[in-house]
Motif scaffolding. Structure first.
Motif, PDB file in Angstrom:
ATOM      1  N   ARG A 156     -17.605 -28.387  21.739  1.00 27.34           N
ATOM      2  CA  ARG A 156     -18.587 -26.984  21.763  1.00 27.34           C
ATOM      3  C   ARG A 156     -19.797 -28.143  22.422  1.00 27.34           C
ATOM      4  NH1 ARG A 156     -16.879 -23.456  17.857  1.00 27.34           N
ATOM      5  NH2 ARG A 156     -15.401 -24.698  16.029  1.00 27.34           N
ATOM      6  N   SER A 157     -19.635 -26.363  23.494  1.00 31.73           N
ATOM      7  CA  SER A 157     -21.241 -26.365  24.347  1.00 31.73           C
ATOM      8  C   SER A 157     -21.250 -24.890  24.921  1.00 31.73           C
ATOM      9  CB  SER A 157     -20.461 -27.564  25.756  1.00 31.73           C
ATOM     10  OG  SER A 157     -20.169 -26.282  26.216  1.00 31.73           O
ATOM     11  N   GLY A 158     -22.971 -24.497  24.760  1.00 31.12           N
ATOM     12  CA  GLY A 158     -23.454 -22.884  25.302  1.00 31.12           C
ATOM     13  C   GLY A 158     -24.782 -22.680  25.262  1.00 31.12           C
ATOM     14  N   PHE A 159     -24.783 -21.602  24.756  1.00 26.15           N
ATOM     15  CA  PHE A 159     -25.728 -21.565  24.450  1.00 26.15           C
ATOM     16  C   PHE A 159     -26.471 -20.701  22.847  1.00 26.15           C
ATOM     17  CE2 PHE A 159     -29.405 -17.404  23.930  1.00 26.15           C
ATOM     18  CZ  PHE A 159     -30.200 -18.774  24.654  1.00 26.15           C
ATOM     19  N   GLY A 160     -27.388 -21.241  22.046  1.00 26.19           N
ATOM     20  CA  GLY A 160     -27.140 -21.135  20.942  1.00 26.19           C
ATOM     21  C   GLY A 160     -27.613 -19.746  20.259  1.00 26.19           C
ATOM     22  N   ASP A 161     -28.730 -20.197  18.636  1.00 22.79           N
ATOM     23  CA  ASP A 161     -29.505 -19.198  18.455  1.00 22.79           C
ATOM     24  C   ASP A 161     -30.695 -19.374  18.781  1.00 22.79           C
ATOM     25  OD1 ASP A 161     -26.741 -18.082  17.740  1.00 22.79           O
ATOM     26  OD2 ASP A 161     -27.116 -19.340  15.978  1.00 22.79           O
ATOM     27  N   MET A 162     -31.073 -18.042  19.518  1.00 27.19           N
ATOM     28  CA  MET A 162     -32.845 -18.422  20.250  1.00 27.19           C
ATOM     29  C   MET A 162     -33.553 -18.007  18.548  1.00 27.19           C
ATOM     30  SD  MET A 162     -33.713 -16.702  23.108  1.00 27.19           S
ATOM     31  CE  MET A 162     -33.370 -15.072  22.167  1.00 27.19           C
ATOM     32  N   THR A 163     -34.624 -19.009  18.555  1.00 25.45           N
ATOM     33  CA  THR A 163     -35.794 -18.945  17.234  1.00 25.45           C
ATOM     34  C   THR A 163     -37.020 -18.890  17.685  1.00 25.45           C
ATOM     35  OG1 THR A 163     -34.221 -21.398  15.949  1.00 25.45           O
ATOM     36  CG2 THR A 163     -37.012 -20.279  15.804  1.00 25.45           C
TER      37      THR A 163
ATOM     38  N   GLY B  35     -23.339 -30.779  24.242  1.00 27.10           N
ATOM     39  CA  GLY B  35     -22.127 -31.205  23.493  1.00 27.10           C
ATOM     40  C   GLY B  35     -21.876 -31.537  22.129  1.00 27.10           C
ATOM     41  N   PHE B  36     -21.230 -30.766  21.780  1.00 23.04           N
ATOM     42  CA  PHE B  36     -21.007 -31.067  19.630  1.00 23.04           C
ATOM     43  C   PHE B  36     -19.837 -30.874  19.235  1.00 23.04           C
ATOM     44  CE2 PHE B  36     -20.831 -28.546  16.174  1.00 23.04           C
ATOM     45  CZ  PHE B  36     -21.846 -29.269  15.662  1.00 23.04           C
ATOM     46  N   THR B  37     -19.438 -31.861  18.360  1.00 25.84           N
ATOM     47  CA  THR B  37     -18.235 -32.416  17.471  1.00 25.84           C
ATOM     48  C   THR B  37     -18.575 -32.530  16.226  1.00 25.84           C
ATOM     49  OG1 THR B  37     -17.438 -34.461  18.538  1.00 25.84           O
ATOM     50  CG2 THR B  37     -16.567 -32.762  20.459  1.00 25.84           C
ATOM     51  N   MET B  38     -17.139 -32.273  16.103  1.00 29.82           N
ATOM     52  CA  MET B  38     -17.789 -32.386  14.075  1.00 29.82           C
ATOM     53  C   MET B  38     -16.382 -32.656  13.866  1.00 29.82           C
ATOM     54  SD  MET B  38     -18.674 -29.558  11.245  1.00 29.82           S
ATOM     55  CE  MET B  38     -19.303 -28.930  12.583  1.00 29.82           C
ATOM     56  N   LYS B  39     -15.964 -33.806  12.191  1.00 28.22           N
ATOM     57  CA  LYS B  39     -14.516 -34.773  12.387  1.00 28.22           C
ATOM     58  C   LYS B  39     -14.952 -34.098  10.759  1.00 28.22           C
ATOM     59  CE  LYS B  39     -11.300 -38.209  11.793  1.00 28.22           C
ATOM     60  NZ  LYS B  39     -12.036 -39.453  11.820  1.00 28.22           N
ATOM     61  N   LEU B  40     -14.270 -33.528   9.916  1.00 27.17           N
ATOM     62  CA  LEU B  40     -14.055 -33.344   8.093  1.00 27.17           C
ATOM     63  C   LEU B  40     -12.591 -33.942   8.418  1.00 27.17           C
ATOM     64  CD1 LEU B  40     -14.533 -29.508   8.393  1.00 27.17           C
ATOM     65  CD2 LEU B  40     -16.522 -31.117   7.931  1.00 27.17           C
ATOM     66  N   SER B  41     -12.615 -35.179   7.148  1.00 24.21           N
ATOM     67  CA  SER B  41     -12.237 -35.613   7.053  1.00 24.21           C
ATOM     68  C   SER B  41     -12.409 -35.970   5.231  1.00 24.21           C
ATOM     69  CB  SER B  41     -12.141 -37.064   7.063  1.00 24.21           C
ATOM     70  OG  SER B  41     -13.063 -37.545   6.880  1.00 24.21           O
ATOM     71  N   THR B  42     -10.774 -36.634   4.824  1.00 24.20           N
ATOM     72  CA  THR B  42     -11.598 -36.918   3.361  1.00 24.20           C
ATOM     73  C   THR B  42     -11.568 -38.390   2.585  1.00 24.20           C
ATOM     74  OG1 THR B  42      -9.061 -37.151   3.021  1.00 24.20           O
ATOM     75  CG2 THR B  42     -10.361 -34.456   2.780  1.00 24.20           C
TER      76      THR B  42
END
Length: 169
Positions: A43-50, A7-14
């Motif tokens: 957001r969720s799922g398989f991310g970028d591998m390293t 789980g990942f969420t983001m909030k943009l504000s001023t």
């Protein structure tokens, strides 16, 4: 690393009232990109591998006369689906190469360290970074460099095993 994002969420504000961020294209200069405050989808799922490789050419544990020195390289592969405002994906769509080095020297219970790193990012073929012409200032995500300074303290430590000559590893 095989990142599975739960789980990942983001909030943009001023700091003040809300704002409208416009895309400002030549065809439609008042095209709205998004408004603030803006909440991303969950957001969720398989991310970028390293993939990473780190090596210590010098190690104080192997040879007490020398400091510990590490060199490393990390490569992030854009394997995740690219996140957009219209989906719940978590990928960045970037190739990332990180080069780093660090050196340290333990003195009794105190071990100061110093390190340098550089992160070089390049857009993949389906990345959101595109070059739209001569009026665009930036078409790539850019590079970053960094410096690490710090220390570790060992108030108590147990010596490791001894080799055949009676020396500690």
């Amino acid at each position: 690393k095989f990142p599975i994002i739960i789980g990942f969420t983001m909030k943009l504000s001023t700091a003040g009232a809300g704002s409208t961020i416009r895309a400002g294209t030549k065809d439609n200069p008042n095209d709205t990109l998004f408004t603030l405050p803006n909440n991303s989808p969950s957001r969720s799922g398989f991310g970028d591998m390293t993939v990473a490789l780190k090596y210590a050419p010098l190690s104080q544990a192997r040879d007490p006369l020398h400091p510990s020195w590490m060199v490393g390289m990390e490569y992030m592969i854009p394997t995740g689906k690219i996140m957009r405002t219209t989906n719940a994906a978590v990928g960045q769509g970037l190739h990332q190469l990180k080069l780093e080095t660090a050196i340290s020297r333990r003195i009794a219970f105190f071990e100061p360290y110093f390190g340098l790193w550089g992160l070089f990012r390049f857009p993949s073929t389906n990345s959101l970074f595109k070059n739209y012409g001569e009026t665009q200032n930036y078409a790539t995500p850019g590079a970053r460099i960094g410096l690490m300074l710090g220390a570790e303290f060992y108030p108590w430590s147990v010596p490791g095993p001894k080799d055949h000559e009676g020396k500690y590893f």
